[in-house]
Design an enzyme around this catalytic site. Structure first.
Site, mmCIF file in Angstrom:
data_model
loop_
_atom_site.group_PDB
_atom_site.id
_atom_site.type_symbol
_atom_site.label_atom_id
_atom_site.label_comp_id
_atom_site.label_asym_id
_atom_site.label_seq_id
_atom_site.Cartn_x
_atom_site.Cartn_y
_atom_site.Cartn_z
ATOM 1 N N GLY A 111 26.170 -6.776 27.977
ATOM 2 C CA GLY A 111 26.826 -6.594 26.673
ATOM 3 C C GLY A 111 26.221 -7.467 25.590
ATOM 4 O O GLY A 111 26.152 -7.080 24.413
ATOM 5 N N GLU B 43 -5.745 -1.499 10.811
ATOM 6 C CA GLU B 43 -4.285 -1.604 10.678
ATOM 7 C C GLU B 43 -3.621 -1.268 12.021
ATOM 8 O O GLU B 43 -2.665 -1.917 12.443
ATOM 9 C CB GLU B 43 -3.796 -0.655 9.583
ATOM 10 N N PHE C 3 9.157 4.331 1.718
ATOM 11 C CA PHE C 3 9.045 3.455 2.901
ATOM 12 C C PHE C 3 7.961 2.387 2.688
ATOM 13 O O PHE C 3 7.277 2.008 3.655
ATOM 14 C CB PHE C 3 8.668 4.250 4.166
ATOM 15 N N ILE D 217 0.858 -1.182 0.000
ATOM 16 C CA ILE D 217 0.000 0.000 0.000
ATOM 17 C C ILE D 217 0.897 1.236 0.000
ATOM 18 O O ILE D 217 1.833 1.333 0.802
ATOM 19 C CB ILE D 217 -0.997 -0.016 1.179
ATOM 20 N N GLY E 289 4.369 11.779 5.510
ATOM 21 C CA GLY E 289 3.469 10.641 5.706
ATOM 22 C C GLY E 289 2.364 10.943 6.695
ATOM 23 O O GLY E 289 1.236 10.466 6.549
HETATM 24 C C1 FAD Z 1 9.864 0.486 7.966
HETATM 25 C C2 FAD Z 1 8.715 1.343 7.518
HETATM 26 C C3 FAD Z 1 7.678 0.770 6.784
HETATM 27 C C4 FAD Z 1 6.618 1.557 6.323
HETATM 28 N N1 FAD Z 1 5.637 0.989 5.536
HETATM 29 C C5 FAD Z 1 4.746 1.809 4.923
HETATM 30 C C6 FAD Z 1 3.829 1.284 3.947
HETATM 31 O O1 FAD Z 1 3.801 0.078 3.662
HETATM 32 N N2 FAD Z 1 2.996 2.152 3.312
HETATM 33 C C7 FAD Z 1 2.990 3.487 3.589
HETATM 34 O O2 FAD Z 1 2.226 4.215 2.974
HETATM 35 N N3 FAD Z 1 3.831 4.006 4.537
HETATM 36 C C8 FAD Z 1 4.700 3.207 5.177
HETATM 37 N N4 FAD Z 1 5.575 3.727 6.114
HETATM 38 C C9 FAD Z 1 5.547 5.157 6.369
HETATM 39 C C10 FAD Z 1 5.061 5.558 7.732
HETATM 40 O O3 FAD Z 1 3.679 5.308 7.876
HETATM 41 C C11 FAD Z 1 5.467 7.027 7.933
HETATM 42 O O4 FAD Z 1 6.871 7.046 8.091
HETATM 43 C C12 FAD Z 1 4.766 7.676 9.081
HETATM 44 O O5 FAD Z 1 3.407 7.850 8.805
HETATM 45 C C13 FAD Z 1 5.378 9.062 9.414
HETATM 46 O O6 FAD Z 1 5.473 9.854 8.275
HETATM 47 P P1 FAD Z 1 6.875 10.553 7.926
HETATM 48 O O7 FAD Z 1 7.945 9.531 7.964
HETATM 49 O O8 FAD Z 1 6.724 11.318 6.662
HETATM 50 O O9 FAD Z 1 7.141 11.559 9.111
HETATM 51 P P2 FAD Z 1 6.588 13.054 9.225
HETATM 52 O O10 FAD Z 1 5.161 13.082 8.860
HETATM 53 O O11 FAD Z 1 7.531 13.956 8.503
HETATM 54 O O12 FAD Z 1 6.725 13.309 10.787
HETATM 55 C C14 FAD Z 1 7.990 13.614 11.387
HETATM 56 C C15 FAD Z 1 7.749 13.791 12.893
HETATM 57 O O13 FAD Z 1 6.842 14.865 13.104
HETATM 58 C C16 FAD Z 1 5.760 14.416 13.913
HETATM 59 N N5 FAD Z 1 4.525 15.095 13.538
HETATM 60 C C17 FAD Z 1 3.978 15.206 12.320
HETATM 61 N N6 FAD Z 1 2.796 15.861 12.403
HETATM 62 C C18 FAD Z 1 2.610 16.140 13.711
HETATM 63 C C19 FAD Z 1 1.589 16.808 14.453
HETATM 64 N N7 FAD Z 1 0.486 17.267 13.867
HETATM 65 N N8 FAD Z 1 1.742 16.932 15.798
HETATM 66 C C20 FAD Z 1 2.845 16.453 16.426
HETATM 67 N N9 FAD Z 1 3.839 15.821 15.780
HETATM 68 C C21 FAD Z 1 3.730 15.666 14.436
HETATM 69 C C22 FAD Z 1 5.663 12.926 13.655
HETATM 70 O O14 FAD Z 1 5.010 12.252 14.714
HETATM 71 C C23 FAD Z 1 7.125 12.545 13.557
HETATM 72 O O15 FAD Z 1 7.646 12.392 14.852
HETATM 73 C C24 FAD Z 1 6.592 2.939 6.638
HETATM 74 C C25 FAD Z 1 7.629 3.503 7.399
HETATM 75 C C26 FAD Z 1 8.687 2.730 7.828
HETATM 76 C C27 FAD Z 1 9.790 3.387 8.603
#
Ligand code: FAD
Length: 381
Positions: A342, A244, A158, A125, A133
């Site tokens: 360790g 989910e 991701f 997905i 994200g």
């Molecule tokens: C190993 C892995 C597998 C994944 N698999 C999938 C997948 O199959 N499909 C898919 O679509 N996605 C997938 N993801 C993506 C994942 O869902 C996103 O990484 C996640 O939703 C966070 O989005 P971002 O990384 O863009 O962080 P950002 O949205 O940039 O957020 C960065 C930080 O800011 C914080 N933040 C953002 N908005 C707010 C707010 N309003 N208030 C307070 N804090 C906030 C977040 O909590 C986070 O700490 C995967 C990620 C990983 C690491």
């Protein structure tokens, strides 16, 4: 405390999942980590055993287990052995199929569901993009109408199963001016011209799962590949994200509990100053706290599972279960590493890998901060 949510049928299914893990997964753990992916034979074996199509009706090749507890058992048993497999199964078995089962046309169900149940069609997905994200409504991938077709441009990152997927459910803007109300979902076969993948991403943990960037360069699809209603993709995602998130919560608790049990055994055997390290009062109290913490989390998650079985789970219940269990998992595993000294920092020890594997659960499927944002809004704040 005896858990009350599972009956004899669930336990019989649990036994068959354990047998599958022992036969088809555990002997190959090293090769999965080297390849950063699970081979198709493993998926086909899981399909053969009926593990991949639990939520898929029988007429489309699944087992039609409407009772979500079977999915919960699969989640628990895979999480206990290997978090990365649990993640890949979770996306393929629990996250993607409901969109097709609940929103798909008859033709779409016949076209994709049997292959998903057998493991011949692996699914992913694609919601998250390089630009963000958490703020799903701001996604930038577009699908623009051109005659009878849609032309998709953009990228996702991701994406779990992204490297091996045959089919990706892609969220794209069809009416950008309508923001969240202008997103639609498309089933994109990865054989399409214009679709490509980046490398397998190098992650901190869950080495065995394939996580990839996906690129869409004028990928053409038709209305037959639109899943659900046009411009209603955001609403559809909001509808299925709670399941989910509940799945994540189940896995978080099962994973942490298993490693905690193994850590307890370790602390009974490992000696320091002439006695087992677990018998020092500090460690004894710590283990008492950790078992309490995980069993209390488990009780709440079990309650959420039953609410879901009865069609009563709310998005807020699921958000609470997800952030709380991820936090508990993180705290428990950190202490488990410490109790191993360790050795807890050595990758050859399960506890070290489990600690790395667990870090992501506070980030994905809606970060802990986003879960608290949802809960806070529900409190009227
Ligand atoms: C190993 C892995 C597998 C994944 N698999 C999938 C997948 O199959 N499909 C898919 O679509 N996605 C997938 N993801 C993506 C994942 O869902 C996103 O990484 C996640 O939703 C966070 O989005 P971002 O990384 O863009 O962080 P950002 O949205 O940039 O957020 C960065 C930080 O800011 C914080 N933040 C953002 N908005 C707010 C707010 N309003 N208030 C307070 N804090 C906030 C977040 O909590 C986070 O700490 C995967 C990620 C990983 C690491």
């Amino acid at each position: 405390m005896r858990r009350e949510i599972y009956d004899g049928d669930h336990e019989a299914f649990r036994k068959s999942v354990r047998e599958f893990m022992e036969r088809s997964v555990i002997p190959n753990l090293d090769s999965y980590a080297e390849d950063k992916a699970f081979p198709r034979e493993m998926w086909l074996a899981a399909g053969e055993q009926g593990l991949l199509g639990l939520g898929i009706p029988e007429e489309y090749g699944g087992s039609g287990a409407e009772d979500f507890r079977f999915a919960a058992v699969l989640g628990e048993e895979t999480a206990k052995v290997l978090a990365a497999l649990n993640s890949c199964f979770g996306i393929h078995c629990d996250t993607v199929p409901p969109y097709f089962v609940e929103l798909g046309t008859e033709e779409q169900k016949q076209r994709w569901l049997p292959g998903m149940a057998s493991g011949e069609i692996l699914s992913a997905i694609g919601m998250t993009e390089p630009g963000g994200g958490s703020d799903l409504a701001a996604l930038k991938t577009t699908a623009v109408r051109d005659g009878d077709e849609w032309v998709i441009n953009g990228s996702k990152t991701f994406i779990t199963n992204g490297y091996s997927a045959d089919l990706v459910l892609v969220a794209a803007k069809t009416s950008p001016e309508k923001k969240a109300r202008g997103i639609s979902l498309f089933a994109v076969e990865t054989s399409k011209e214009g679709f490509s993948r980046g490398r397998k991403l190098d992650k901190v943990g869950q080495d065995e799962s394939d996580t990839a960037e996906l690129f869409f360069d004028n990928v053409r699809v038709t209305d037959a590949e639109v899943i659900g209603e046009l411009d209603q993709g955001f609403i559809h995602m909001m509808q299925w994200l709670p399941q989910e998130r509940l799945g994540s919560a189940i896995n978080n608790v099962a994973h942490a509990k298993q490693i905690l049990i193994e850590t307890l055994e370790y602390t009974k055997e490992r000696q320091a100053f002439g006695q087992p390290i677990g018998s020092f009062q500090h460690n004894k109290f710590l283990l008492a706290e950790l078992f309490t913490q995980i069993e209390v989390a488990e009780a709440y998650v079990d309650k959420c599972v039953m609410a879901h079985v009865h069609g009563e789970l709310t998005a807020i219940d699921a958000a609470k279960a997800k952030w709380w269990s991820a936090q508990a998992q993180s705290e428990v595993l950190d202490h488990c590493v410490q109790l191993h000294g360790g050795y807890g920092f050595m990758n050859e020890y399960r506890v070290a890998r489990a600690w790395r594997d667990a870090r992501v659960t506070k980030i994905w499927a809606g970060s802990n901060e986003i879960m608290k944002e949802l809960i806070g809004r529900d409190l009227g704040l």
